[in-house]
Design an enzyme around this catalytic site. Structure first.
Site, mmCIF file in Angstrom:
data_model
loop_
_atom_site.group_PDB
_atom_site.id
_atom_site.type_symbol
_atom_site.label_atom_id
_atom_site.label_comp_id
_atom_site.label_asym_id
_atom_site.label_seq_id
_atom_site.Cartn_x
_atom_site.Cartn_y
_atom_site.Cartn_z
ATOM 1 C CE LYS A 169 -5.209 11.464 -7.867
ATOM 2 N NZ LYS A 169 -4.804 10.179 -7.277
ATOM 3 C CB VAL B 27 -12.012 11.231 0.969
ATOM 4 C CG1 VAL B 27 -11.943 10.212 2.101
ATOM 5 C CG2 VAL B 27 -12.470 10.575 -0.322
ATOM 6 C CB ILE C 220 -0.919 0.028 1.249
ATOM 7 C CG1 ILE C 220 -1.755 -1.250 1.326
ATOM 8 C CG2 ILE C 220 -1.814 1.270 1.227
ATOM 9 C CD1 ILE C 220 -2.644 -1.336 2.572
ATOM 10 C CG ASN D 184 -3.831 5.750 -1.202
ATOM 11 O OD1 ASN D 184 -4.909 6.288 -1.405
ATOM 12 N ND2 ASN D 184 -3.052 6.058 -0.163
ATOM 13 C CG ASP E 80 9.482 11.321 -2.919
ATOM 14 O OD1 ASP E 80 8.547 11.043 -3.712
ATOM 15 O OD2 ASP E 80 9.870 12.477 -2.706
ATOM 16 C CE1 TYR F 58 -5.051 15.133 -6.993
ATOM 17 C CE2 TYR F 58 -7.314 15.843 -7.350
ATOM 18 C CZ TYR F 58 -6.410 14.948 -6.805
ATOM 19 O OH TYR F 58 -6.860 13.862 -6.086
#
Ligand code: NDP
Ligand code: 8X3
Length: 251
Positions: free
Chosen positions: A156, A185, A8, A86, A59, A152
């Site tokens: 995405k 979120v 993860i 993620n 990183d 951004y």
């Protein structure tokens, strides 16, 4: 069922941390990644009574760090069944004409190139096993573009394209590939976007019930626990109060 191992990225906070906690409760072995070492150590301590845990501090935008970290995994963690891509953030919230080139570099390097580096390092293991599961965390910014979202959103949209590309390219290796695209979120996301301005960050979630990191973790867990022949390829999830990136029913 054999015990699975999940890798993860961005496990030190928000969606990644909640996913690690839920996976641990479900006996999934964990490789937890992030830059903040103290948080990794703290989470490892919290979860090691539930499952086997190891941590990697790197990183995602630094390719040497990515490959060195993954090569350094102890033998018992080298078979990776599930990759949760993620790690990522928005940096800055302004028009293109007023944007900061450093912020653009950060978003493209972390959200796009970081996801590619990590995937490139892990894919040979999945291909060799002829199995695997990759969950890419996109965003509603992958599906739509809004004022001040520009780079951004572009980063995405690239995740959305790479998610589709991975599913095509990896099809012959029985590797499942899914993307989850959340709306608002409530995590540290807005604090990062507004460069530590806590008031601005809090205002993002004011007057409505935002999604919680645990809601997304629950969906990720649902996605990875479907029968083998089922692949949820793309899933967009909004809080009930949010209709589009900018239409929000606030109290
Ligand atoms: P958080 O800011 O709470 O968490 C971001 C995570 O990413 C942290 O664990 C951070 O770890 C990690 N990360 C950031 N930059 C790097 C880097 N250069 N190298 C390694 N790790 C990094 O935000 P969220 O949990 O909300 O965000 C997780 C994902 O969900 C992101 O991809 C985000 O774009 C996406 N998303 C978030 C939404 C929201 O509204 N919150 C909505 C839709 C999508 P560390 O700093 O320790 O390195
Ligand atoms: C985070 C959600 O609407 O700020 O990806 O882009 S949004």
């Amino acid at each position: 069922m054999n015990q699975k191992t999940a890798f993860i990225t961005g496990a030190t906070s928000g969606i990644g941390k909640a996913t690690a906690q839920l996976f641990a409760q479900n006996n999934i072995r964990l490789i937890l990644c992030g830059r903040r070492k103290e948080r990794l150590i703290q989470l490892e301590k919290e979860l090691e009574n539930l499952t086997d845990v190891t941590t990697l501090q790197f990183d995602v935008s630094n390719k040497n760090e990515v490959f060195n970290a993954i090569e350094s995994l102890p033998k018992e963690f080298q078979q990776i069944d599930i990759l949760i891509n993620n790690a990522g953030n928005a940096h800055g919230f302004t028009t293109l004409q007023n944007g900061s080139i450093d912020d653009w570099d950060a978003m493209l390097d972390i959200n796009v190139k970081g996801l590619l580096y990590v995937s490139k390092a892990i894919l040979p293991k999945m291909i060799a096993n002829n199995s695997g599961f990759i969950v890419n965390i996109g965003s509603i910014a992958a599906k739509d573009v809004y004022l001040n979202g520009n780079v951004y959103c572009a980063s995405k949209h690239a995740v959305d394209a790479l998610n589709k590309a991975m599913r095509i390219d990896l099809n012959e290796y029985n590797i499942r590939v899914s993307a989850i695209h959340p709306g608002a979120v409530e995590t540290e996301f807005s604090e990062v976007r507004f460069k530590g301005d806590v008031t601005k960050a809090k205002n993002v979630y004011k007057g409505f019930k935002a999604l919680q990191a645990e809601d997304i973790a629950d969906i990720i867990h649902f996605v990875i626990t479907r029968p083998y022949h089922v692949n949820i390829e793309d899933l967009v999830v909004y809080p009930t109060a949010q209709a589009t990136p900018t239409i929000l029913n606030r109290e």
